[in-house]
Design a protein around this motif. Structure first.
Motif, PDB file in Angstrom:
ATOM      1  N   UNK A 162      21.788  50.181  50.926  1.00 17.50           N
ATOM      2  CA  UNK A 162      21.790  50.730  49.560  1.00 17.50           C
ATOM      3  C   UNK A 162      20.576  50.249  48.773  1.00 17.50           C
ATOM      4  N   UNK A 163      20.228  51.022  47.749  1.00 23.51           N
ATOM      5  CA  UNK A 163      19.131  50.599  46.871  1.00 23.51           C
ATOM      6  C   UNK A 163      19.717  49.721  45.768  1.00 23.51           C
ATOM      7  N   UNK A 164      18.821  49.034  45.070  1.00 27.96           N
ATOM      8  CA  UNK A 164      19.273  48.124  44.013  1.00 27.96           C
ATOM      9  C   UNK A 164      20.069  48.870  42.940  1.00 27.96           C
ATOM     10  N   UNK A 165      19.641  50.110  42.654  1.00 26.18           N
ATOM     11  CA  UNK A 165      20.325  50.863  41.593  1.00 26.18           C
ATOM     12  C   UNK A 165      21.773  51.212  42.004  1.00 26.18           C
ATOM     13  N   UNK A 166      22.021  51.298  43.300  1.00 25.86           N
ATOM     14  CA  UNK A 166      23.402  51.568  43.738  1.00 25.86           C
ATOM     15  C   UNK A 166      24.338  50.443  43.290  1.00 25.86           C
ATOM     16  N   UNK A 167      23.833  49.207  43.435  1.00 26.11           N
ATOM     17  CA  UNK A 167      24.641  48.055  43.002  1.00 26.11           C
ATOM     18  C   UNK A 167      24.733  48.024  41.479  1.00 26.11           C
ATOM     19  N   UNK A 168      23.576  48.242  40.833  1.00 25.86           N
ATOM     20  CA  UNK A 168      23.531  48.123  39.374  1.00 25.86           C
ATOM     21  C   UNK A 168      24.418  49.156  38.695  1.00 25.86           C
ATOM     22  N   UNK A 169      24.408  50.373  39.229  1.00 28.12           N
ATOM     23  CA  UNK A 169      25.168  51.460  38.586  1.00 28.12           C
ATOM     24  C   UNK A 169      26.674  51.367  38.831  1.00 28.12           C
ATOM     25  N   UNK A 170      27.083  50.580  39.804  1.00 25.79           N
ATOM     26  CA  UNK A 170      28.505  50.578  40.152  1.00 25.79           C
ATOM     27  C   UNK A 170      29.208  49.259  39.825  1.00 25.79           C
ATOM     28  N   UNK A 171      28.519  48.385  39.090  1.00 28.31           N
ATOM     29  CA  UNK A 171      29.149  47.095  38.748  1.00 28.31           C
ATOM     30  C   UNK A 171      30.446  47.297  37.967  1.00 28.31           C
ATOM     31  N   UNK A 172      30.370  48.186  36.976  1.00 32.77           N
ATOM     32  CA  UNK A 172      31.548  48.450  36.137  1.00 32.77           C
ATOM     33  C   UNK A 172      32.677  49.056  36.950  1.00 32.77           C
ATOM     34  N   UNK A 173      32.320  50.003  37.837  1.00 31.11           N
ATOM     35  CA  UNK A 173      33.342  50.662  38.665  1.00 31.11           C
ATOM     36  C   UNK A 173      34.041  49.638  39.561  1.00 31.11           C
ATOM     37  N   UNK A 174      33.257  48.694  40.085  1.00 27.91           N
ATOM     38  CA  UNK A 174      33.819  47.637  40.933  1.00 27.91           C
ATOM     39  C   UNK A 174      34.849  46.809  40.169  1.00 27.91           C
ATOM     40  N   UNK A 175      34.455  46.395  38.962  1.00 24.24           N
ATOM     41  CA  UNK A 175      35.330  45.530  38.161  1.00 24.24           C
ATOM     42  C   UNK A 175      36.590  46.292  37.737  1.00 24.24           C
ATOM     43  N   UNK A 176      36.408  47.504  37.227  1.00 20.59           N
ATOM     44  CA  UNK A 176      37.566  48.287  36.762  1.00 20.59           C
ATOM     45  C   UNK A 176      38.499  48.627  37.922  1.00 20.59           C
ATOM     46  N   UNK A 177      37.896  49.051  39.036  1.00 17.81           N
ATOM     47  CA  UNK A 177      38.714  49.428  40.204  1.00 17.81           C
ATOM     48  C   UNK A 177      39.525  48.252  40.714  1.00 17.81           C
ATOM     49  N   UNK A 178      38.890  47.076  40.782  1.00 19.08           N
ATOM     50  CA  UNK A 178      39.589  45.889  41.309  1.00 19.08           C
ATOM     51  C   UNK A 178      40.773  45.513  40.420  1.00 19.08           C
ATOM     52  N   UNK A 179      40.534  45.502  39.107  1.00 19.30           N
ATOM     53  CA  UNK A 179      41.600  45.099  38.180  1.00 19.30           C
ATOM     54  C   UNK A 179      42.735  46.123  38.181  1.00 19.30           C
ATOM     55  N   UNK A 180      42.359  47.399  38.062  1.00 24.59           N
ATOM     56  CA  UNK A 180      43.373  48.462  38.044  1.00 24.59           C
ATOM     57  C   UNK A 180      44.167  48.452  39.356  1.00 24.59           C
ATOM     58  N   UNK A 181      43.440  48.315  40.469  1.00 30.28           N
ATOM     59  CA  UNK A 181      44.091  48.331  41.774  1.00 30.28           C
ATOM     60  C   UNK A 181      45.104  47.206  41.909  1.00 30.28           C
ATOM     61  N   UNK A 182      44.730  46.016  41.462  1.00 27.87           N
ATOM     62  CA  UNK A 182      45.652  44.886  41.606  1.00 27.87           C
ATOM     63  C   UNK A 182      46.920  45.117  40.780  1.00 27.87           C
ATOM     64  N   UNK A 183      46.735  45.558  39.535  1.00 28.33           N
ATOM     65  CA  UNK A 183      47.897  45.774  38.649  1.00 28.33           C
ATOM     66  C   UNK A 183      48.828  46.825  39.265  1.00 28.33           C
ATOM     67  N   UNK A 184      48.247  47.921  39.748  1.00 28.45           N
ATOM     68  CA  UNK A 184      49.072  48.982  40.354  1.00 28.45           C
ATOM     69  C   UNK A 184      49.739  48.462  41.626  1.00 28.45           C
ATOM     70  N   UNK A 185      48.999  47.666  42.398  1.00 29.48           N
ATOM     71  CA  UNK A 185      49.545  47.142  43.644  1.00 29.48           C
ATOM     72  C   UNK A 185      50.728  46.214  43.432  1.00 29.48           C
TER      73      UNK A 185
END
Lengths: 147, 501
Positions: free
Chosen positions: B246-269
């Motif tokens: 991946x390019x650096x922008x792939x990581x930079x653009x998805x930081x928020x998605x990573x954090x939101x997905x992890x938190x939401x996923x855990x709560x739902x799980x």
């Protein structure tokens, strides 16, 4: 086809519910909730929901044609049933080899050497895994075989 | 301080050579299971359960748990390269994963899904570490009414969240409850539905039913839909040398998605019955709604892949919280794990962490190591796993049926249970064909005895009054949460229909 499945379920649910009401008491001899309490609740709900769904299905009257692969599915299921039936007669290893050979001959045609190899190697591996390594039960069968 | 001491104890158990070997076998098998479309972790766990009988309990559970969360990683590979999710929880990953692959970005998509899975999974394990002990403390105050309501909550959430009509989901759960009533009634000693059979006195064994429903039933269904002829379609080709990372922008653009997905996923799980599929679909909707460029979603947006991936892995970790602390599984896979626990005389629940700390913390510590191993496997061994996709169903099906049959027989050496497994396979096929829920059936079968016992105890305590379920604050809280989850489930169904449309 769903209507048929629901009708079968309704029949079984009816039998279950009848048994729960006829044979199992609502209260125990000590005056507590008895062994029939939960089954009666479940049975009644099951009969009601199956009947409702069946009525809905019949009212809609939709009939989906079976898949063109139903014969292959039925053949696979029939072979599985014969495999289970053979376990007590032929024993685990022979049944596995026979089943694999038959199933692969049916499903994986024109690859005889591959089929023959698989029909021997997988059952042998399973036999060694369960009988030798795990020391678990594998059917012995009625044949006077050394394994 | 206790936390670190317990975690250290856990790592000392998890890094023993034998347990480490079982962990590596588990994550590899999990990846393989995830890659095979139509063969889920519940089936794999049920089929492999008998093979673990000769093992030491901690190692066996570490391996089975690794298969469970490893499958979440593997399922996405086929979502990206084939547009076919290996698991239902990877459906959302096809929306943007496959378009990315078609644009020649399969390599970055595969690496980013591995990173997202790792972040989500590890975040989930960190939260298990922090939350499981206080959750256990809280659960010690639960009585029969609370346990009954938790069962109701798990099943009703599962039913409203699954595909298909709710009525068919309820019927599936009731069939599971009905099967759970077979055997001797523990309070009165009276036989129920045994019809004189000695084999049924102990009840309907869960293992043959789970193996039949998820092993045989899934394969019969795959044949019925023609997967043995059509295969899984064409794989998008990619090269490891060129544009793989991946390019650096792939990581930079998805930081928020990573954090939101992890938190939401855990709560739902953590919520019984909701699970990884719901978490990933909810995450996809959230990412699309917060994005500045929602029009890119469905056409290859990296955030549309990363969010759901982190969510489904965090959810699979989160589902371990109610399993470990309450003994209540939230899905078919965790129900099989519960069966594995009980087979070795381990009773998950409020006292597990206090009474069996080496086991409980060993399992948690192994999940940290398992996620690291899965990240490495995903990034460096993808070509190897892609070869497995090419294994045809016409060879796979008879092989798995042999394993299911001999595995079932080996549990108790019972031919009747083997026939039950075969019958469950046929029932599982028809249930899947007609939109019923085998998962709800299995969950109800496992939880049925607990539901019946806790309902009868509750009503005995209250002398028949249903008010006991609203008088106690915790019970009332669970009831309110159940109502909220059902409402959320109905909303999620509608938004899922909109997303797929």
């Amino acid at each position: 086809m769903r209507a048929g499945f629901l009708a079968g379920l309704l029949l079984l649910a009816g039998g279950y519910t009848w048994f729960a009401f006829a044979e199992l008491a609502w209260l125990s001899s000590a005056g507590r909730l008895g062994p029939g309490y939960f089954p009666r609740l479940i049975g009644a709900a099951l009969v009601a929901l199956c009947a409702w769904s069946l009525a809905d299905e019949l009212r809609r009257g939709t009939r989906e044609p079976p898949s063109e692969f139903w014969r292959a599915t039925a053949a696979l299921a029939l072979l599985s049933a014969l495999f289970v039936a053979a376990l007590d007669v032929l024993g685990g290893l022979v049944s596995m080899i026979a089943y694999m050979a038959a199933a692969l001959a049916l499903l994986n045609r024109r690859r005889r050497w591959q089929n023959a190899l698989l029909a021997v190697v997988l059952p042998l591996a399973m036999f060694l895994l369960f009988r030798v390594w795990l020391n678990a039960a594998v059917p012995r069968g009625l044949l006077p075989l050394p394994f | 301080m206790d936390l670190f001491a317990n975690l250290l104890l856990g790592f000392s158990v998890a890094v023993s050579p034998v347990n480490l070997a079982y962990l590596l076998i588990g994550v590899t098998v999990g990846m393989v299971v995830g890659i095979i479309p139509g063969f889920g972790p519940a089936a794999a766990l049920a089929v492999l359960l008998p093979i673990t009988f000769g093992m030491e309990p901690t190692g066996a559970v570490i391996m089975l748990a690794a298969i469970y969360y490893g499958a979440q990683y593997g399922g996405t590979i086929t979502s990206i390269l084939l547009n076919t999710p290996g698991e239902s929880s990877s459906v959302a990953s096809t929306f943007d994963g496959y378009p990315l692959a078609q644009q020649g970005r399969a390599g970055p998509a595969l690496v980013m899904q591995a990173v997202a899975s790792f972040v989500g999974g590890t975040f989930g394990v960190v939260l298990i570490t922090l939350l499981a002990p206080p959750f256990s403390q809280l659960a010690r105050n639960f009585g029969p009414p609370e346990f009954f309501l938790l069962v109701v909550m798990g099943l009703s959430t599962l039913i409203v969240m699954i595909e298909g009509h709710w009525r068919l989901g309820v019927i599936s759960a009731l069939i599971g409850f009905a099967l759970g009533t077979v055997g001797v009634d523990l309070e009165t000693g009276q036989s129920r539905f045994t019809f004189g059979s000695a084999e049924l006195i102990g009840g309907v064994d869960f293992i043959p039913i789970a193996i039949g429903l998820f092993g045989l039933g899934e394969f019969y269904y795959a044949f019925y839909t023609g997967m043995h002829v059509t295969g899984t379609g064409g794989i998008v080709q990619y090269r490891r040398e060129k544009r793989f990372w991946p390019e650096w922008r792939d990581y930079a653009e998805t930081r928020g998605a990573l954090a939101r997905g992890s938190l939401l996923g855990f709560v739902v799980g953590v919520l019984p019955g909701a699970g990884a599929t719901v978490a990933s679909l909810m995450s996809y909707s959230v990412e699309k709604s917060v994005s500045d460029t929602p029009e890119k979603f469905g056409k290859g947006a990296m955030a549309g892949l990363v969010g759901p991936e982190s969510a489904n892995n965090a959810a699979s970790s989160g589902a371990m919280v109610p399993l470990l602390t309450l003994g209540i599984p939230g899905s078919a896979s965790t129900a099989v794990l519960l069966a594995a626990f009980t087979l070795w005389g381990l009773t998950p629940g409020p006292l597990l962490m206090a009474e069996k700390p080496a086991f409980a913390w060993g399992l948690i510590a192994s999940m940290y190591l398992g996620n690291v191993a899965l990240l490495a496997l995903n990034v460096f061994a993808i070509p190897l796993f892609v070869q497995l996709v090419k294994l045809p169903y016409r060879i796979l099906a008879p092989s798995v049926i042999v394993i299911c049959t001999i595995g079932t027989y080996s549990v108790n050496g019972s031919i009747i249970e083997t026939w039950m497994m075969f019958g469950a396979g046929l029932v599982g096929f028809f249930m899947k064909l007609h939109g019923f829920s085998p998962a709800a059936l299995v969950l109800a079968l496992v939880l049925g005895p607990l539901a019946e016992q806790s309902l009868r105890q509750s009503l005995t305590i209250s002398q028949g009054s249903l008010a006991i379920f609203v008088d106690r604050p915790v019970s009332l809280g669970i009831l309110c949460l159940t109502a909220a989850l059902i409402a959320a489930g109905v909303y999620a169904r509608r938004s899922r229909r909109r997303t797929s449309a």
